[in-house]
Design an enzyme around this catalytic site. Structure first.
Site, mmCIF file in Angstrom:
data_model
loop_
_atom_site.group_PDB
_atom_site.id
_atom_site.type_symbol
_atom_site.label_atom_id
_atom_site.label_comp_id
_atom_site.label_asym_id
_atom_site.label_seq_id
_atom_site.Cartn_x
_atom_site.Cartn_y
_atom_site.Cartn_z
ATOM 1 C CG ASP A 89 -31.875 6.712 9.797
ATOM 2 O OD1 ASP A 89 -31.351 5.643 9.376
ATOM 3 O OD2 ASP A 89 -31.200 7.686 10.161
ATOM 4 C CG ASP B 45 -30.272 1.825 9.594
ATOM 5 O OD1 ASP B 45 -29.116 1.468 9.294
ATOM 6 O OD2 ASP B 45 -30.560 2.980 9.971
ATOM 7 C CB CYS C 233 -18.856 -4.700 -1.339
ATOM 8 S SG CYS C 233 -19.761 -3.466 -0.399
ATOM 9 C CG ASP D 231 -25.293 3.755 13.233
ATOM 10 O OD1 ASP D 231 -25.307 3.226 14.363
ATOM 11 O OD2 ASP D 231 -24.344 3.644 12.444
ATOM 12 C CB CYS E 115 -21.480 -3.490 4.387
ATOM 13 S SG CYS E 115 -20.311 -2.812 3.182
HETATM 14 MG MG LIG Z 1 -29.439 4.790 9.657
HETATM 15 ZN ZN LIG Z 2 -19.721 -4.404 1.694
#
Ligand SMILES: [Mg+2]
Ligand SMILES: [Zn+2]
Length: 200
Positions: free
Chosen positions: A135, A10, A106, A12, A91
């Protein structure tokens, strides 16, 4: 048969500080130990694949080109510390808050595993021998859906996520203080020979 193991990361709160709706590269800050953790996984032979929900695009705060520039800056910062990403998938959608074609249900927005499936196809990945680190439980759920093992990190929203684990059927395989601790653990995990030899 040849295949690659991946670690899906991931962005952020896992690699960089979670700045709400980050829209400028200058606001980006690597989390302590993140580059070191990625470097360790690079040496262990994993494909390192960034998987990130960026509804900032759907919301109109950022164009895809600006997002790509932020990711280029992220890669530069990592590379200056000897750490490399093999691929980045994002995404740009949101089911309800979006403009035009970006407002869509989606199959790539986590917890859906669409980006991981695409990455598996593009990089010949064995998902059952791959890992996801994030996270939020939505990161891990996307990985669990395709057979990955999941590590929750206590950076970003991780402490809040850890406090709410009771609501989830599948628990993280590990809860780590940060990406470096997660990476050390992942580096120690063995491939399941029975699954991959074709003899089982
Ligand atoms: Mg995150
Ligand atoms: Zn998407």
């Amino acid at each position: 048969m040849r295949f690659n193991r991946a670690v899906f990361l991931d962005r952020d709160g896992t690699i960089i500080e979670d700045t709400h709706h980050l829209s400028h590269a200058r606001d980006m800050k690597l989390i302590n130990g993140a580059a070191e953790g990625i470097k360790l996984l690079n040496s262990a032979g994993f494909k390192i694949i960034l998987i990130t929900n960026q509804s900032v695009v759907a919301r109109g705060y950022l164009t895809e080109l600006e997002l790509i520039n932020i990711h280029r800056e992220l890669e530069n910062q990592l590379q200056s510390q000897g750490a490399y990403l093999d691929a980045i998938y994002y995404c740009p959608h949101h089911p309800t808050k979006g403009k035009g074609t970006y407002r869509v249900e989606c199959d790539c927005r986590k917890p859906e595993p669409g980006m991981m499936r695409q990455a598996a196809e593009d990089h010949e990945l064995k998902l059952k021998n791959s890992f996801v680190v994030g996270d939020k439980m939505s990161d891990l759920e996307a990985g669990f859906a395709v057979g990955c093992s999941g590590v929750l990190v206590r950076t970003g929203y991780g402490i809040e996520a850890e406090a709410r684990l009771a609501g989830f059927e599948q628990r993280p395989h590990l809860i780590a203080d940060n990406l470096l601790e997660a990476s050390r653990w992942i580096g120690q995990q063995e491939v399941s020979e029975f699954v991959d030899s074709g003899l089982a």
